[in-house]
Design a protein around this motif. Structure first.
Motif, PDB file in Angstrom:
ATOM      1  N   LEU A 106       0.921  -1.224  -0.201  1.00 27.71           N
ATOM      2  CA  LEU A 106       0.093   0.043   0.142  1.00 27.71           C
ATOM      3  C   LEU A 106       1.233   1.053   0.025  1.00 27.71           C
ATOM      4  N   TRP A 107       1.974   1.282   0.959  1.00 29.57           N
ATOM      5  CA  TRP A 107       2.823   2.734   1.181  1.00 29.57           C
ATOM      6  C   TRP A 107       3.435   2.799  -0.449  1.00 29.57           C
ATOM      7  N   ASN A 108       3.875   1.624  -1.303  1.00 31.84           N
ATOM      8  CA  ASN A 108       4.872   1.456  -2.746  1.00 31.84           C
ATOM      9  C   ASN A 108       3.753   2.190  -3.576  1.00 31.84           C
TER      10      ASN A 108
ATOM     11  N   GLU B 228       4.367  -3.396  12.100  1.00 31.86           N
ATOM     12  CA  GLU B 228       5.384  -3.426  11.662  1.00 31.86           C
ATOM     13  C   GLU B 228       5.855  -3.160  10.805  1.00 31.86           C
ATOM     14  N   ALA B 229       5.019  -3.327   9.949  1.00 35.13           N
ATOM     15  CA  ALA B 229       5.347  -2.968   8.566  1.00 35.13           C
ATOM     16  C   ALA B 229       5.691  -0.265   8.499  1.00 35.13           C
ATOM     17  N   ILE B 230       4.943  -0.048   9.233  1.00 37.71           N
ATOM     18  CA  ILE B 230       4.195   0.956   9.331  1.00 37.71           C
ATOM     19  C   ILE B 230       5.207   1.814  10.497  1.00 37.71           C
ATOM     20  N   TYR B 231       6.247   0.559  11.890  1.00 33.82           N
ATOM     21  CA  TYR B 231       6.902   1.697  12.017  1.00 33.82           C
ATOM     22  C   TYR B 231       8.768   1.583  11.016  1.00 33.82           C
ATOM     23  N   SER B 232       8.540   0.622  10.359  1.00 32.97           N
ATOM     24  CA  SER B 232      10.582  -0.270   9.518  1.00 32.97           C
ATOM     25  C   SER B 232      10.156   1.480   8.538  1.00 32.97           C
TER      26      SER B 232
ATOM     27  N   ASP C   4       0.739  10.547   9.299  1.00 33.97           N
ATOM     28  CA  ASP C   4       0.975  10.104   8.504  1.00 33.97           C
ATOM     29  C   ASP C   4      -0.117   9.350   7.295  1.00 33.97           C
ATOM     30  N   LEU C   5      -0.675   8.465   7.841  1.00 30.06           N
ATOM     31  CA  LEU C   5      -1.676   7.114   8.385  1.00 30.06           C
ATOM     32  C   LEU C   5      -2.442   7.305   9.203  1.00 30.06           C
TER      33      LEU C   5
END
Length: 338
Positions: free
Chosen positions: A231-233, A254-258, A266-267
């Motif tokens: 989603l972030w890409n 986990e993805a949000i932190y990374s 931001d989200l």
């Protein structure tokens, strides 16, 4: 000397007939139920199932098939169901489906051969062959959350569609239109219901559906991580993401932190399922809270009635209303625009 129902009667002041009716799955007044449950715990009462079984041809065992118990959702249901059934004199034979469905397909027939009086299936869908074997055994079944391939069965579920609708509507009312959904398998009944609520909210507010914002595969942690990365890409990122369950949400976080994403700057993030971790996160997570105790109680109550021959309202579907808990993980875009 072991505790008997006479001891329960002395402790509660209730009639032996009332206590016996409740222990054998009958319905009693809520206040009486509370008194009996408290006395059972206090006196460590354990029904003498061997003698009861000889008289009734019952095993006083029930089967439970559910998802992995390291998930707090499943762990709560397992514990609650075990406590309720133990209070009524039943032991529990438990099987976790986890990622190994073939194990369940072997173990359920083993349950049937060993002897169980009833079966509860939660967070898991059995295949057609296993459902046929269970129906052939002529034991009552209650499905909790997911639907399998039974011809007819009792069913207990949270109203997933209404819960998903309410949480997505909240995002919309906070100014969000680019709302992503990370969901379980399209074959999952609960995932379909949660997607239905998501789509209905978008439709009611005339928000076009962006297929790139809907990612569905399974309820696993690692899939949540992969979905958030995807989603972030995207060329046009969502401003909010709706996680369809707690395990997915862990992977999403986990993805949000990374990725260094700030919540909610931001989200914005919301989730179906609400546990202690929701309040420990910073900011605290907005989530749909399921009535897990009520789900377990309703499932056990139905199974106890069926095992005692009461099919007066069979098959019955029970849907319990969830509750949305509003915290700090959603950005108010309308306020920011002022």
């Amino acid at each position: 000397m072991s505790t008997t129902i006479k001891d329960i009667a002395r402790e509660t002041g209730l009639a032996l007939a009332t206590i016996s009716k409740y222990i054998n799955g009958g319905t009693v007044r809520p206040q009486n139920k509370k008194q009996i449950d408290e006395a059972i715990r206090k006196l460590n009462y354990v029904p003498r199932n061997t003698a009861r079984g000889l008289r009734s041809s019952k095993t006083y065992r029930i089967g439970l098939v559910c998802g992995p118990p390291n998930n707090p959702h499943n762990a709560f249901l397992l514990s609650k169901i075990e406590n309720i059934m133990r209070a009524h004199g039943y032991s529990l034979t438990f099987m976790s489906g986890d990622k190994y469905k073939e194990h369940v397909n072997k173990f359920v027939p083993h349950m049937l051969r060993s002897g169980i009086d009833g079966l509860i299936i939660t967070s898991f869908s059995l295949n057609q062959d296993i459902c046929s074997a269970v129906e052939h055994a002529k034991i009552p079944v209650v499905e909790l959350e997911e639907h399998s391939n039974f011809h007819r069965t009792d069913y207990v579920q949270t109203s997933c569609t209404s819960g998903a609708y309410e949480i997505v509507e909240y995002l919309i009312k906070m100014g969000h239109q680019k709302i992503a959904l990370v969901n379980g398998s399209p074959a999952s009944y609960t995932a379909c219901e949660r997607k239905k609520g998501y789509l209905r909210a978008l439709e009611d507010y005339n928000i076009p559906v962006n297929p790139d914002y809907i990612i569905a595969e399974n309820y696993a942690n690692d899939f949540g991580y992969q979905a958030m990365q995807k989603l972030w890409n995207l060329p046009e990122r969502p401003t909010a993401v709706f996680s369809a369950n707690y395990t997915l949400c862990l992977g999403i976080y986990e993805a949000i932190y990374s990725l260094g994403i700030r919540i909610p700057e931001d989200l914005s993030v919301v989730s179906f399922d609400d546990f202690e971790l929701s309040m420990l996160l910073s900011p605290q997570l907005t989530a749909v809270r399921q009535p897990l105790a009520g789900l377990a109680e309703q499932a056990c109550g139905l199974l106890l009635r069926r095992m005692n021959g009461d099919y007066s309202d069979f098959p019955r579907t029970i849907r319990l209303k969830p509750e949305c808990i509003y915290r700090d993980s959603v950005r108010d875009l309308f306020s920011d625009a002022k």
